[in-house]
Design a protein around this motif. Structure first.
Motif, short mmCIF file in Angstrom:
data_model
loop_
_atom_site.label_atom_id
_atom_site.label_comp_id
_atom_site.label_asym_id
_atom_site.label_seq_id
_atom_site.Cartn_x
_atom_site.Cartn_y
_atom_site.Cartn_z
N UNK A 12 0.81 -1.22 0.13
CA UNK A 12 0.04 -0.31 0.12
C UNK A 12 0.95 1.24 -0.07
N UNK A 13 2.20 1.08 0.72
CA UNK A 13 3.06 2.39 0.88
C UNK A 13 3.51 2.64 -0.64
N UNK A 38 -8.26 8.34 -12.25
CA UNK A 38 -8.13 7.03 -12.00
C UNK A 38 -6.80 7.07 -11.01
N UNK A 39 -5.85 7.87 -11.29
CA UNK A 39 -4.68 7.78 -10.22
C UNK A 39 -5.22 8.19 -8.84
N UNK A 44 -6.35 6.35 -3.29
CA UNK A 44 -7.39 6.06 -2.10
C UNK A 44 -7.52 4.73 -1.80
N UNK A 45 -7.38 3.91 -2.85
CA UNK A 45 -7.39 2.41 -2.50
C UNK A 45 -5.93 2.03 -1.58
N UNK A 46 -4.85 2.34 -2.07
CA UNK A 46 -3.72 2.34 -1.49
C UNK A 46 -3.59 2.59 0.10
N UNK A 47 -4.38 3.76 0.27
CA UNK A 47 -4.51 4.35 1.55
C UNK A 47 -5.29 3.21 2.41
N UNK A 51 -4.12 1.12 5.70
CA UNK A 51 -4.97 1.04 6.94
C UNK A 51 -5.24 -0.30 7.36
N UNK A 52 -5.78 -1.28 6.53
CA UNK A 52 -6.12 -2.70 6.81
C UNK A 52 -4.74 -3.26 7.25
#
Length: 495
Positions: A12-13, A38-39, A44-47, A51-52
């Motif tokens: 994710x990082x 799209x970027x 946002x998905x990476x963030x 978190x997960x």
């Protein structure tokens, strides 16, 4: 679980930075992100993935396996128990350190202070008394010193034992046959402590002892019951009499001492009589002793049946010499023999020495053998006053005796000689006649014996000691030969 969450966080990082680049440039071709929109969504998905992953790692670190909990609890309890044990040991150690530990009596006799035997010497001083005690640690106690005539012998005996210091000196009471040699002991040795009862005598002997004490700057401690004498830590030494401070009879004020080493003990009684013996029996003092010094030279005024029963001696010592008192009496000898005590006497055994290590007792003399017999009446000498130092007597038709003394007015401590000449009815010398001289000084008798030679002459020499000035000492002489007896008299008056 935690490892997977960590991987998600790393991905994710990385995706976060890629999405950020796409937002800035407008597209990321290798991920097919063709627009900033799209970027942004990718960013946002990476963030969210980050978190997960973080939640997965954090939740995993807060969960502990139940088995681990049990192990941790066990370790904690074990530590507590260890601390309790250590604390308990420390407490016991402190108690042991601070407490006064009293060893059992059986261990007391096995201390390092016991280096040898306890020796008790009953010195042969004739009709008198003297004891020398040498402890395991070579401490010395002297009790009495015999007559005035015995002082040289007493000093020589102590020197023979390599004595240089008398740690304790006791004069049991002021009779001359007990303290006569004490002044010479005081003059000849280093003296520690002196004990004497609170009784005095107006005699030259007593004055001489006091003068010797004064000359050496010493002091007298009053002898009395209840004193524990500091002689040797290995030996218990206790003075158990005099119980009273005053008495009309000085003998009853005699210092009585009891010694004990381990299982063996000695009771030294001086000249006490039945009255004091009864007081001792009624007291709380321990009387039972292995060795008993029979009171008053074996007089029947001492050593009562009750006292012998209380002491239960295995050995009995009688300090006695030639005397006109009948000491020791047959009554006392019978009593001791009936109690199965082995009897030792200075007049038959000489000086008697007992040695003990606290368990066994050794004696260097053979016990005096006595067979109990019916009591016989002892004849009392009759003192006939004399006015002349020389006298002659004859027995009709048999013996004729003449007695002379070489000095009828001797000085103190001077030697005198009595000469007896014995002839038969025809005036011929009598060879082998038995000559018995009894010197009567106040209440004391001294006996000398001799045999006539071929000239019918018998000579007896002696020192007069510190006899009282101006008091005539009567000499009664009995001569016997072949069943025939005659008498003569002589005497002297000291100046």
């Amino acid at each position: 679980m935690s490892n997977f969450g960590l991987i998600l966080m790393l991905l994710a990082f990385a995706s976060f930075f890629v999405g950020l680049i796409g937002v800035v440039k407008g597209s990321v071709k290798f991920l097919k992100l063709g627009s900033r929109k799209a970027s942004g969504l990718f960013l946002g998905a990476s963030f969210v993935v980050f978190i997960v992953g973080a939640i997965m790692v954090g939740s995993d670190s807060s969960i502990t396996d139940p088995a681990d909990d049990k192990q941790v609890a066990s370790n904690v309890e074990e530590k507590k128990e260890t601390m309790k044990e250590e604390t308990s040991e420390e407490t016991e150690e402190k108690k042991t350190t601070n407490a006064v530990v009293v060893p059992p009596k059986s261990d007391t006799t096995k201390t390092e202070t016991v280096n040898g035997d306890l020796e008790v010497h009953f010195v042969n001083v004739g009709q008198g008394a003297a004891q020398v005690i040498i402890t395991p640690n070579k401490k010395v106690m002297v009790i009495d010193g015999g007559n005035n005539d015995d002082e040289d012998e007493m000093v020589a005996y102590l020197k023979q034992l390599d004595v240089t210091k008398v740690d304790i000196l006791i004069g049991t009471h002021p009779d001359a046959d007990h303290i006569g040699g004490i002044d010479a002991v005081i003059n000849s040795f280093d003296i520690g402590k002196i004990y004497m009862p609170k009784v005095q005598r107006d005699t030259k002997t007593f004055e001489s002892v006091l003068q010797s004490i004064q000359n050496k700057g010493l002091k007298v401690t009053t002898a009395k019951a209840g004193l524990n004498l500091d002689l040797d830590p290995a030996v218990q030494v206790k003075m158990i009499s005099p119980i009273e401070e005053t008495n009309s009879d000085a003998n009853e004020l005699s210092a009585v001492v009891r010694l004990q080493l381990g299982e063996q003990s000695f009771l030294l009684t001086g000249d006490i009589g039945v009255a004091t013996e009864e007081q001792l029996i009624q007291s709380d003092e321990k009387l039972q002793s292995t060795v008993l010094l029979t009171g008053h030279h074996g007089s029947d005024h001492s050593s009562s049946e009750a006292f012998i029963q209380a002491v239960q001696p295995k050995y009995a010592v009688i300090q006695v010499g030639k005397n006109g008192y009948g000491h020791p009496t047959s009554e006392i000898l019978d009593r001791l023999a009936n109690h199965e005590a082995s009897i030792y006497r200075n007049d038959t055994d000489g000086t008697i020495v007992f040695k003990t290590d606290g368990k066994e007792m050794k004696v260097n003399k053979n016990a005096f053998a006595h067979t109990p017999k019916a009591k016989t009446q002892t004849a009392t000498p009759v003192v006939v006053p004399v006015t002349q130092p020389d006298a002659e007597s004859s027995s009709p038709g048999s013996l004729k005796a003449t007695a002379t003394i070489d000095n009828a007015s001797p000085n103190q401590n001077e030697e005198v000689t009595v000469t007896v000449t014995v002839k038969d009815q025809n005036g011929a010398p009598v060879n082998g006649a038995n000559v018995h001289l009894n010197l009567a000084f106040k209440s004391k008798d001294t006996i000398y014996e001799s045999l006539t030679n071929a000239n019918g002459v018998a000579s007896m020499s002696f020192r007069i000691g510190r006899a009282a000035e101006g008091f005539t000492v009567n000499g009664d002489i009995t001569i016997s030969h072949n069943g025939t007896t005659t008498t003569a008299q002589t005497g002297f008056t000291p100046r």
